[in-house]
Every structure is written in C-alpha cells, then in structure tokens.
Design a protein around this motif. Structure first.
Motif, mmCIF file in Angstrom:
data_model
loop_
_atom_site.group_PDB
_atom_site.id
_atom_site.type_symbol
_atom_site.label_atom_id
_atom_site.label_comp_id
_atom_site.label_asym_id
_atom_site.label_seq_id
_atom_site.Cartn_x
_atom_site.Cartn_y
_atom_site.Cartn_z
ATOM 1 N N SER A 81 0.808 -1.220 0.000
ATOM 2 C CA SER A 81 0.000 0.000 0.000
ATOM 3 C C SER A 81 0.842 1.272 0.000
ATOM 4 N N ALA A 82 2.156 1.153 0.199
ATOM 5 C CA ALA A 82 3.012 2.336 0.158
ATOM 6 C C ALA A 82 3.105 2.910 -1.245
ATOM 7 N N SER A 83 2.769 2.123 -2.239
ATOM 8 C CA SER A 83 2.814 2.622 -3.612
ATOM 9 C C SER A 83 1.485 3.244 -4.042
ATOM 10 N N ASN A 84 0.518 3.322 -3.117
ATOM 11 C CA ASN A 84 -0.748 3.984 -3.421
ATOM 12 C C ASN A 84 -0.506 5.474 -3.651
ATOM 13 N N PRO A 85 -1.297 6.098 -4.504
ATOM 14 C CA PRO A 85 -1.152 7.550 -4.680
ATOM 15 C C PRO A 85 -1.481 8.310 -3.397
ATOM 16 N N ILE A 86 -0.953 9.509 -3.301
ATOM 17 C CA ILE A 86 -1.128 10.316 -2.089
ATOM 18 C C ILE A 86 -2.591 10.688 -1.868
ATOM 19 N N TRP A 87 -3.365 10.880 -2.947
ATOM 20 C CA TRP A 87 -4.763 11.261 -2.778
ATOM 21 C C TRP A 87 -5.538 10.191 -2.027
ATOM 22 N N MET A 88 -5.079 8.929 -2.128
ATOM 23 C CA MET A 88 -5.761 7.859 -1.384
ATOM 24 C C MET A 88 -5.544 8.019 0.118
ATOM 25 N N ASP A 89 -4.366 8.493 0.506
ATOM 26 C CA ASP A 89 -4.127 8.763 1.927
ATOM 27 C C ASP A 89 -5.051 9.867 2.423
ATOM 28 N N GLY A 90 -5.193 10.917 1.618
ATOM 29 C CA GLY A 90 -6.112 11.997 1.997
ATOM 30 C C GLY A 90 -7.539 11.515 2.115
ATOM 31 N N LEU A 91 -7.960 10.645 1.202
ATOM 32 C CA LEU A 91 -9.317 10.088 1.250
ATOM 33 C C LEU A 91 -9.504 9.213 2.480
ATOM 34 N N ARG A 92 -8.479 8.429 2.835
ATOM 35 C CA ARG A 92 -8.551 7.585 4.036
ATOM 36 C C ARG A 92 -8.658 8.454 5.282
ATOM 37 N N ILE A 93 -7.890 9.539 5.337
ATOM 38 C CA ILE A 93 -7.933 10.433 6.497
ATOM 39 C C ILE A 93 -9.308 11.088 6.607
ATOM 40 N N MET A 94 -9.883 11.495 5.468
ATOM 41 C CA MET A 94 -11.226 12.095 5.494
ATOM 42 C C MET A 94 -12.277 11.075 5.914
ATOM 43 N N LEU A 95 -12.129 9.812 5.479
ATOM 44 C CA LEU A 95 -13.052 8.756 5.897
ATOM 45 C C LEU A 95 -12.981 8.558 7.406
ATOM 46 N N GLY A 96 -11.770 8.518 7.954
ATOM 47 C CA GLY A 96 -11.610 8.378 9.396
ATOM 48 C C GLY A 96 -12.214 9.545 10.157
ATOM 49 N N ALA A 97 -12.001 10.759 9.646
ATOM 50 C CA ALA A 97 -12.574 11.942 10.294
ATOM 51 C C ALA A 97 -14.096 11.912 10.234
ATOM 52 N N PHE A 98 -14.646 11.482 9.096
ATOM 53 C CA PHE A 98 -16.103 11.393 8.978
ATOM 54 C C PHE A 98 -16.677 10.398 9.976
ATOM 55 N N LEU A 99 -16.053 9.223 10.092
ATOM 56 C CA LEU A 99 -16.552 8.214 11.034
ATOM 57 C C LEU A 99 -16.422 8.707 12.477
ATOM 58 N N PHE A 100 -15.340 9.397 12.781
ATOM 59 C CA PHE A 100 -15.152 9.962 14.116
ATOM 60 C C PHE A 100 -16.258 10.968 14.431
ATOM 61 N N ILE A 101 -16.509 11.877 13.499
ATOM 62 C CA ILE A 101 -17.558 12.886 13.701
ATOM 63 C C ILE A 101 -18.932 12.227 13.790
ATOM 64 N N LYS A 102 -19.161 11.196 12.986
ATOM 65 C CA LYS A 102 -20.441 10.482 13.028
ATOM 66 C C LYS A 102 -20.626 9.801 14.393
ATOM 67 N N GLY A 103 -19.551 9.259 14.961
ATOM 68 C CA GLY A 103 -19.627 8.652 16.289
ATOM 69 C C GLY A 103 -19.961 9.668 17.362
ATOM 70 N N ILE A 104 -19.346 10.844 17.291
ATOM 71 C CA ILE A 104 -19.664 11.928 18.230
ATOM 72 C C ILE A 104 -21.122 12.348 18.049
ATOM 73 N N SER A 105 -21.563 12.420 16.797
ATOM 74 C CA SER A 105 -22.950 12.795 16.512
ATOM 75 C C SER A 105 -23.928 11.772 17.082
ATOM 76 N N PHE A 106 -23.574 10.487 17.028
ATOM 77 C CA PHE A 106 -24.430 9.459 17.621
ATOM 78 C C PHE A 106 -24.546 9.643 19.122
ATOM 79 N N LEU A 107 -23.457 10.039 19.769
ATOM 80 C CA LEU A 107 -23.520 10.276 21.210
ATOM 81 C C LEU A 107 -24.404 11.472 21.525
ATOM 82 N N ASP A 108 -24.314 12.528 20.702
ATOM 83 C CA ASP A 108 -25.142 13.712 20.918
ATOM 84 C C ASP A 108 -26.616 13.439 20.659
#
Length: 152
Positions: free
Chosen positions: A17-44
């Motif tokens: 996976s180190a040969s993946n393009p950099i945009w895939m890393d950005g997409l993975r980070i955004m996916l993680g942030a979305f799931l994190f925010i969604k989890g906080i939203s579920f608690l609220d």
C-alpha cells in the motif's frame, strides 16, 4: 527454460500500500474523520439512534448497541484516520455500515432524497476499498510494518 522467462510476473516486486497515490491517503484520512464525527454525533443524538434501532429489534440491549456503535465509530475513525491497524478498524466498521444500509436507511426507499442511505453506501464502499487497497504510505501501519532491508 528459466521460470522468469516463462512467467515474467515472477520478477516483479510485491506491491504494497506504500505505492498507493497520495490522494488515497487523503481520502482515508477524510473517511476516518467522517466516522469519528459520526460517532460523536451518535452520542449527541443518542435518543434518535435509540429510536431507529428500536424499530428493528427488541428493546433489550438497545442502549448498549447505540453506545457500541458510537464507540466503534469514534475509535475506528481515529484508527483509520491515522492509519493504525487500519484493516482491523475497517473490518469493525463494515458490519455497522452494512446494518445501516440494509436495515435502517433502506426502509425509506431507494430515492435520491434519502441522503443517509447514499452516504452510508458510499462510506461502506470506501471501507471495502481501503480494506483491499491498504492504508497507504502516510500511516502508522506503513511506518511500523514496512519491509526492512534484509541483513546478510
């Protein structure tokens, strides 16, 4: 006949996976942030989550289920975002997202205005994509588990 001539693929270096393009890393980070925010939203909005889950199953254990969903989204989102045990975190997200797509959001129909269904389907597809593609080069997994040069 030499094996490398017969099968030229045998000479290729293994792809990681180190040969993946950099945009895939950005997409993975955004996916993680979305799931994190969604989890906080579920608690609220735990009463809304409790209501949605109560339509699907008995009242027993529903408070625990909404807490587990929130916790898995928060912790899993952080793990996916930083790339720590990424595939394990993605495996934990897939059953929750499949349940969101098939049990909760699909009841409102396959219409364009059912945005929760489309978002859940997109996040599920992204989780499956990164489960196959891997975490990428800008992840803790890559820093810890990358191939070290072999010593003679």
């Amino acid at each position: 006949m030499e094996l490398s001539r017969q099968f030229p693929v045998a000479n290729r270096r293994p792809r990681n996976s180190a040969s993946n393009p950099i945009w895939m890393d950005g997409l993975r980070i955004m996916l993680g942030a979305f799931l994190f925010i969604k989890g906080i939203s579920f608690l609220d909005n735990s009463s809304d989550v409790f209501y949605l889950l109560s339509q699907q199953q008995s009242m027993e254990g529903l408070k625990k289920a909404s807490l587990f969903i929130s916790t898995f989204h928060i912790v899993g989102g952080l793990m996916i975002g930083i790339g720590a045990l990424t595939r394990f975190a993605l495996l934990l997200q897939i059953p929750i997202l499949a349940g969101a797509v098939l049990l909760v959001n699909f009841r409102n129909g396959l219409r364009l205005d059912n945005t929760e269904l489309w978002v859940s389907m997109l996040v599920l597809l992204l989780c499956l994509f990164f489960l196959i593609a891997g975490p990428g080069r800008f992840s803790i997994d890559h820093k810890v588990f990358r191939n070290q040069p072999s010593r003679p």
